[in-house]
Design a protein around this motif. Structure first.
Motif, PDB file in Angstrom:
ATOM      1  N   ILE A 343      23.466 -25.691  -2.496  1.00  0.00           N
ATOM      2  CA  ILE A 343      24.520 -25.670  -1.514  1.00  0.00           C
ATOM      3  C   ILE A 343      23.988 -24.439  -0.507  1.00  0.00           C
ATOM      4  N   SER A 346      21.581 -26.077   1.958  1.00  0.00           N
ATOM      5  CA  SER A 346      22.224 -26.957   2.890  1.00  0.00           C
ATOM      6  C   SER A 346      23.268 -26.131   4.227  1.00  0.00           C
ATOM      7  N   ILE A 347      23.360 -24.638   3.970  1.00  0.00           N
ATOM      8  CA  ILE A 347      24.336 -24.142   5.017  1.00  0.00           C
ATOM      9  C   ILE A 347      23.371 -24.047   6.138  1.00  0.00           C
ATOM     10  N   ASP A 348      24.065 -24.469   7.277  1.00  0.00           N
ATOM     11  CA  ASP A 348      23.392 -24.605   8.534  1.00  0.00           C
ATOM     12  C   ASP A 348      23.268 -23.014   9.359  1.00  0.00           C
ATOM     13  N   GLY A 351      22.912 -23.429  12.985  1.00  0.00           N
ATOM     14  CA  GLY A 351      24.144 -23.301  13.713  1.00  0.00           C
ATOM     15  C   GLY A 351      24.842 -22.137  13.932  1.00  0.00           C
ATOM     16  N   ILE A 352      24.840 -21.039  12.813  1.00  0.00           N
ATOM     17  CA  ILE A 352      25.677 -19.976  12.645  1.00  0.00           C
ATOM     18  C   ILE A 352      24.760 -19.145  13.685  1.00  0.00           C
TER      19      ILE A 352
ATOM     20  N   LEU B  87      32.386 -23.930   2.920  1.00  0.00           N
ATOM     21  CA  LEU B  87      31.000 -24.534   3.461  1.00  0.00           C
ATOM     22  C   LEU B  87      30.803 -25.595   4.375  1.00  0.00           C
ATOM     23  N   HIS B  90      33.163 -24.375   8.021  1.00  0.00           N
ATOM     24  CA  HIS B  90      32.813 -23.050   8.755  1.00  0.00           C
ATOM     25  C   HIS B  90      31.330 -23.008   8.665  1.00  0.00           C
ATOM     26  N   LEU B  91      30.686 -23.307   7.578  1.00  0.00           N
ATOM     27  CA  LEU B  91      29.165 -22.837   7.454  1.00  0.00           C
ATOM     28  C   LEU B  91      28.257 -24.399   7.817  1.00  0.00           C
ATOM     29  N   ASN B  92      28.987 -25.435   8.343  1.00  0.00           N
ATOM     30  CA  ASN B  92      28.286 -26.601   8.788  1.00  0.00           C
ATOM     31  C   ASN B  92      27.530 -27.146   7.598  1.00  0.00           C
ATOM     32  N   CYS B  93      27.719 -27.239   6.294  1.00  0.00           N
ATOM     33  CA  CYS B  93      26.790 -27.614   5.252  1.00  0.00           C
ATOM     34  C   CYS B  93      27.118 -29.576   5.410  1.00  0.00           C
ATOM     35  N   ASN B  94      26.001 -30.167   5.021  1.00  0.00           N
ATOM     36  CA  ASN B  94      26.369 -31.527   4.954  1.00  0.00           C
ATOM     37  C   ASN B  94      27.207 -31.987   3.737  1.00  0.00           C
ATOM     38  N   ILE B  97      25.789 -33.826   0.752  1.00  0.00           N
ATOM     39  CA  ILE B  97      25.043 -33.017  -0.435  1.00  0.00           C
ATOM     40  C   ILE B  97      25.936 -31.807  -1.196  1.00  0.00           C
ATOM     41  N   VAL B  98      27.081 -31.161  -0.244  1.00  0.00           N
ATOM     42  CA  VAL B  98      27.879 -30.208  -1.090  1.00  0.00           C
ATOM     43  C   VAL B  98      28.532 -31.167  -2.253  1.00  0.00           C
ATOM     44  N   ALA B 101      26.176 -31.782  -5.116  1.00  0.00           N
ATOM     45  CA  ALA B 101      26.063 -30.521  -5.695  1.00  0.00           C
ATOM     46  C   ALA B 101      27.248 -30.152  -6.703  1.00  0.00           C
TER      47      ALA B 101
END
Lengths: 379, 311
Positions: A343, A346-348, A351-352, B87, B90-94, B97-98, B101
């Motif tokens: 996880i 995978s945080i972008d 982008g941040i 996630l 706001h944090l642009n995770c896929n 995948i999240v 997981a």
């Protein structure tokens, strides 16, 4: 250096918004984060984090057997990861790797036990048959997607359930009664010696399947990097309209994505049987197929990076088992930490960073405008 | 024997079991419809349900009341949804995948908590996990068929069907539902109409998380009073499947969930006949594939006529 050079803008040495530094920062911070969280988690269970970490490393790379076991558990990750890379790089949501694995394993176990073939040939026949059973399992979603516009997202997932039930049905109701044996576990008998993959490191559970997995990763890498077919596959995934205008046979390309991904998924199951369990056990995979999808995305769909991530994944698995023996901790602690790592990775961050960069830039511009207008007003 | 099997299949007992067993699927998937309509690619239903099941058991264990247990389960779903939203939005995770997981972590997390809190591995049975008691309704007792079908179920079962109807009303008869569907089908248009896309995504996600938690709490509190490792066994994925097949319509989704529940009941009912239960459990999946195919045949344009819009 003369002072005239100062007018030329210097390239930023550490451009945090793009490039390799973001990747390095991403993995570094995720790793630190996982270490901290892991220490906390282990401490909360009343154990010494350092001792647990030492046991994990010793269990993964401490001796020959440990290294062999790490390679053995890296093998399924390599193959399922390769299957996922092929599918997701080309925009196909293959969630059915788990089902393909089951079917491949089942077919390999059946051929390995019921047919007598020369030693080397037997093994190859098993693996190829496993791969093709994965292909057949993948053809159904492919046809439904291509001709009837049914999203493979749903169909591949349904095929997972059908595959596991189908294999269990054959094992419990056809194979076990026909042999006239009584067992408590739903499993086929062990396959013949000639069908087994030779072991890679003597006396350990690592088999040639590991090399096969690396070969598949390198094959996928070369396919996408250096061949026209691979370029077409990637093109269809990234920009379908461009591919159509460029004259790519979209139907054929899409079908080959499904076929290749299914083959690798089936092969993963075949290798599990011929190189790991030597028989089909009901529910052997747990979540290997899903893990492949995850690993493929951690390494940004790069097959070479996949090899390293898989080895780390296998090492953590064996290390966790060692940790469980040495301490009161459960090996699922490591599993949980792996998921947290996934996880975090995978945080972008890109982008941040860009978001804050834009905000700072905007603020600067705003200040500039205010200053200019203020100056004008003053005039 | 065939006649006996057929009689069992259509017996009221089988239907009653189906109504009971499809309860968690219905609660979960009706809530999930709100998440599906805003199309965020969430696959983590299994995680929400399993964690909900654990906390349902835990809440009931510490408080002695199944209602508190369910509330704790809803709270756990809410917290998980908060983390998920943080996630992904706001944090642009896929999202995929999240989700994966999450699903894998749920198994590890609940088993770890099982070890840490109750110090057992595999399964924990204790009378202190108080289950819901069944509701006995007198007026149904005189009607023979309806009595077996509807009487003596726990509160959550009745709630599930009310929930489905309420879900339908909210989705299709209120301004909120209209906006939610609008955000899902074309976010840009919704944005230009002055609707906060992010707000509606959060609302959909939280509804889904809370409902999946409630659905999860059905399992330990439906009379067995136990929690076991990986208790949901893919029921979360069944929820997801029924939502995807029903395309986020609460009533259609409920029908699909009932189909899965019926198949689940069949495996229990037919186990006395020494029939292969795997084939019976396989049937709903095959049926769903067949339904999808029937719907999809309209899209067939001939083998040669495949262009970009097909894919």
């Amino acid at each position: 250096m003369t002072s005239g050079n100062e007018t030329i803008a210097k390239p930023k040495r550490f451009d945090l918004t793009s490039g390799i530094w973001v990747e390095v920062a991403r993995y570094f911070f995720s790793f630190i984060g996982v270490l901290l969280l892991g220490a906390l988690l282990i401490y909360a269970q009343g154990e010494d984090p350092l001792k647990a970490a030492k046991l994990i490393v010793a269990g993964a790379f401490g001796n020959r057997v440990a290294i062999g076991n790490s390679f053995r558990w890296a093998t399924p990750c390599l193959l399922t990861g390769a299957a996922a890379i092929v599918a997701f790089k080309s925009g196909v949501n293959n969630l059915g790797i788990e089902g393909q694995m089951y079917l491949g394993a089942f077919i390999a176990a059946v051929i390995g036990y019921f047919y007598k073939l020369p030693a080397g040939v037997h093994m190859i026949v098993c693996l190829v048959a496993a791969g093709f059973s994965g292909v057949i399992w993948m053809i159904i979603p492919a046809v439904m997607r291509l001709f009837f516009r049914i999203n493979e997202y749903i169909t591949t997932m349904m095929m997972n359930f059908i595959a596991t039930l189908f294999c269990d049905f054959f094992v419990i109701w056809v194979i076990i009664p026909s042999l006239g044996i009584t067992t408590t576990t739903a499993a086929t008998p062990n396959i013949m010696k000639g069908a087994r993959l030779p072991s890679l490191i003597k006396g350990t559970s690592a088999s040639w399947g590991f090399l096969l997995g690396i070969f598949c990763c390198v094959f996928v890498y070369i396919l996408y990097r250096y061949t026209i077919q691979g370029y077409e596959l990637k093109q269809v995934g990234e920009n379908l309209k461009f591919a159509l205008v460029g004259g790519v046979n979209v139907k054929k390309t899409f079908l080959s994505i499904f076929v290749l991904s299914g083959f690798l998924g089936g092969l993963a199951g075949g290798v599990e049987v011929t190189g790991g369990y030597y028989r089909y056990v009901s529910g052997f995979s747990y979540t290997m197929g899903w893990e492949g999808i995850m690993i493929a995305n951690i390494c940004k769909q790069n097959p070479i990076a996949l090899i390293f991530v898989s080895i780390i994944w296998g090492a953590l698995k064996t290390g966790a088992m060692n940790m469980e023996r040495g301490t009161a901790l459960n090996r699922l602690t490591v599993n949980l930490l792996q998921m947290i790592f996934v996880i975090l990775v995978s945080i972008d961050f890109e982008g941040i960073f860009k978001f804050f960069d834009d905000r700072i830039n905007k603020k600067k511009e705003l200040d500039k405008i205010i200053r200019q207008t203020g100056a004008q007003n003053a005039n | 024997m065939l006649i006996e099997v057929l009689k069992t299949i259509i017996s009221p007992v089988a239907f009653a079991a189906a109504l009971r067993l499809s309860c968690p699927l219905i609660i979960g998937s009706v809530g999930g419809c709100f998440n599906e309509k805003i199309s965020t690619g969430n696959l983590a239903y299994e995680c929400f349900m399993l964690v909900g099941a654990f906390f349902g058991a835990y809440g009931s264990f510490i408080s002695g009341s199944p209602v508190i247990g369910s509330l704790v389960a809803v709270l756990s779903g809410f917290v998980l949804a908060l983390i998920y939203g943080l996630l992904v939005y706001h944090l642009n995770c896929n999202a995929m995948i999240v989700s994966i997981a999450y699903n894998n972590a749920a198994w590890a997390l609940t088993t770890l908590l099982l070890v840490v809190i109750w110090n057992t591995r595999g399964q924990f049975t204790d009378p202190r996990i108080v289950s819901y008691s069944t509701l006995d309704m007198d007026f149904l007792k005189k009607v023979p068929f309806l009595d077996t079908l509807f009487n003596n179920n726990i509160l959550l079962v009745y709630l599930a069907y009310i929930y489905a109807i309420i879900g339908h009303i909210i989705m299709y008869m209120t301004p909120f539902g209209l906006r939610l569907r609008g955000v899902g089908s074309y976010p840009m248009a919704a944005q230009s109409a002055g609707i906060s896309v992010r707000k509606y995504r959060w609302i959909g996600l939280i509804i889904m998380g809370c409902s999946m938690g409630l659905a999860g709490s059905y399992m330990p509190l439906s009379g067995m009073s136990l929690f076991s490792e990986n208790m949901t066994r893919g029921r979360g994925f069944l929820c997801l499947t029924s939502i995807l097949v029903g395309k986020g319509d609460p009533l259609k989704t409920t029908v699909i969930a009932l189909l899965f529940g019926y198949a689940n009941a069949m495996t229990l009912v037919l186990s006395t006949f020494n029939l292969p239960t795997q084939i019976v459990s396989m049937l709903p999946y095959v049926a769903v594939l067949a339904v999808l195919l029937m719907v999809g045949i309209r899209n067939y344009k001939g083998a040669k006529n495949i262009t970009g819009d097909t894919i």
